[in-house]
Write an enzyme that holds these catalytic residues in place. Structure first.
Site, PDB file in Angstrom:
ATOM      1  N   SER A   1     -62.632  21.911   3.618  1.00  0.00           N
ATOM      2  CA  SER A   1     -62.479  21.080   5.043  1.00  0.00           C
ATOM      3  C   SER A   1     -60.631  21.245   5.116  1.00  0.00           C
ATOM      4  O   SER A   1     -60.126  20.762   4.132  1.00  0.00           O
ATOM      5  CB  SER A   1     -62.983  19.874   5.073  1.00  0.00           C
ATOM      6  N   HIS A   2     -60.233  20.626   6.431  1.00  0.00           N
ATOM      7  CA  HIS A   2     -59.093  20.841   6.620  1.00  0.00           C
ATOM      8  C   HIS A   2     -58.662  18.942   6.001  1.00  0.00           C
ATOM      9  O   HIS A   2     -57.811  18.963   6.245  1.00  0.00           O
ATOM     10  CB  HIS A   2     -58.412  20.764   7.910  1.00  0.00           C
TER      11      HIS A   2
END
Lengths: 209, 130
Positions: free
Chosen positions: B10-11
């Protein structure tokens, strides 16, 4: 004039200066149609890159570009890290062990970069991405005997501005569809700065084959 | 290793860190590695993803789930940089629901293809029953 380690370093340093000067502008473009991190990511990544390459003495273009690519891959969090990183890694393979390049060799290396960018980003001309600057610029250079700085700058500017008319097909901007029309693509804008910086390296002397 | 492993990208570090906790509770036997954020900030990083894959690599396979755009570009780059690239598949699935379905399937000792299918079918999942 030839393109050796000194010219390549000047290219990257000039590009970094322009990125730092235009950090806010790139961020504004990305806030309009992306996630707003392009200016910051590019500024951080290329500053790290310049710190790295100015601390090492390079014998050849391949190892210089390899360090540029690896630093970008390691330090930039957005799509621009792996994309610009891939571009420089591909160029480094094409210029492996070469102390200098003539026009043909440099353009072949940039063509390898373009291929890498298209594979990595799965984008084509017209998708409103950096490819809309890269592809016509590489085509122009491939068909030139020399690198003429003025023409290179004018063409890359024109192609960057044209992305304003396009509807985004890739990246976060693609979620906006038609609403992306009317904005310059941030990756196209940074690619323009990259080619203007290359043009500046050759100002005062064309690179001929 | 007996089970297919999972890698969550994920970011945001917090997103995958929380999701990993959830999955460990559901199915503690399945190895789950995470790569979230870049340099302590929002983003993704190919080298971190490569390390995450290596840390849970299983002959049985590794399924990768990601959140948005550049996470995919970095995941593909990470796989190219690996020495052992066999049996690694990026699932086209929503991160939370897809990972949940994947960990349940992997915990049954299923093959990598079955785990990918389970995570991708989470796209069709109706969350309201009316």
């Amino acid at each position: 004039m030839t393109f050796g380690v000194e010219q390549a370093e000047k290219w990257i340093i000039t590009f970094n200066d322009k990125i730092q000067e235009n950090k806010e502008y790139l961020t504004e473009l990305d806030q309009a149609i992306g996630d707003g991190d392009h200016g910051l990511n590019m500024a951080r990544g290329f500053q790290e890159t310049v710190n790295k390459i100015t601390s090492v003495n390079y014998d050849d273009l391949g190892s210089l570009f390899k360090d540029v690519g690896m630093t970008l891959i390691a330090k930039v969090g957005g799509a621009s890290g792996p994309l610009y990183g891939t571009a420089f890694m591909k160029a480094s393979l094409a210029l492996k062990d070469k102390k200098k390049a003539d026009v043909k060799e440099l353009v072949e290396a940039l063509a390898a970069s373009l291929d890498g960018l298209k594979t990595r980003g799965k984008a084509q001309v017209g998708d409103k991405t950096m490819i809309d600057v890269w592809e016509p610029v590489i085509e122009f250079l491939t068909n030139s005997e020399t690198i003429q700085p003025k023409e290179l700058s004018v063409l890359s500017k024109e192609k960057m501005e044209y992305t304003k008319e396009l509807e985004a097909k890739k990246g976060r901007a693609a979620y906006l569809g038609k609403r992306s029309i009317g904005h310059i693509d941030p990756g196209a804008a940074s690619s323009y700065l990259l080619f203007v910086s290359l043009a500046e390296v050759f100002t005062g002397g064309e690179l001929s084959s | 290793m007996k089970y297919v492993s999972l890698v969550l990208i994920s970011h945001s570090y917090e997103i995958v860190s929380g999701l990993k906790k959830l999955l460990n509770q559901v199915q503690p036997d399945v190895s789950v590695a995470i790569a979230g954020g870049a340099e302590g900030d929002i983003g993704t990083n190919a080298l971190d993803i490569k390390k995450a894959i290596e840390s849970v690599y299983s002959e049985k396979g590794v399924v990768i789930l990601f959140d948005l755009g550049s996470a995919l570009i970095n995941a593909e780059m990470a796989i190219e940089m690996l020495e052992k690239k066999e049996n690694i598949i990026i699932a086209d699935a929503p991160l939370v629901e897809g990972a949940y379905a994947a960990v349940v399937e992997a915990g049954c000792g299923s093959s990598i293809e079955e785990v990918v299918r389970a995570s991708e079918s989470a796209k069709e999942l109706a969350k309201l029953n009316d």
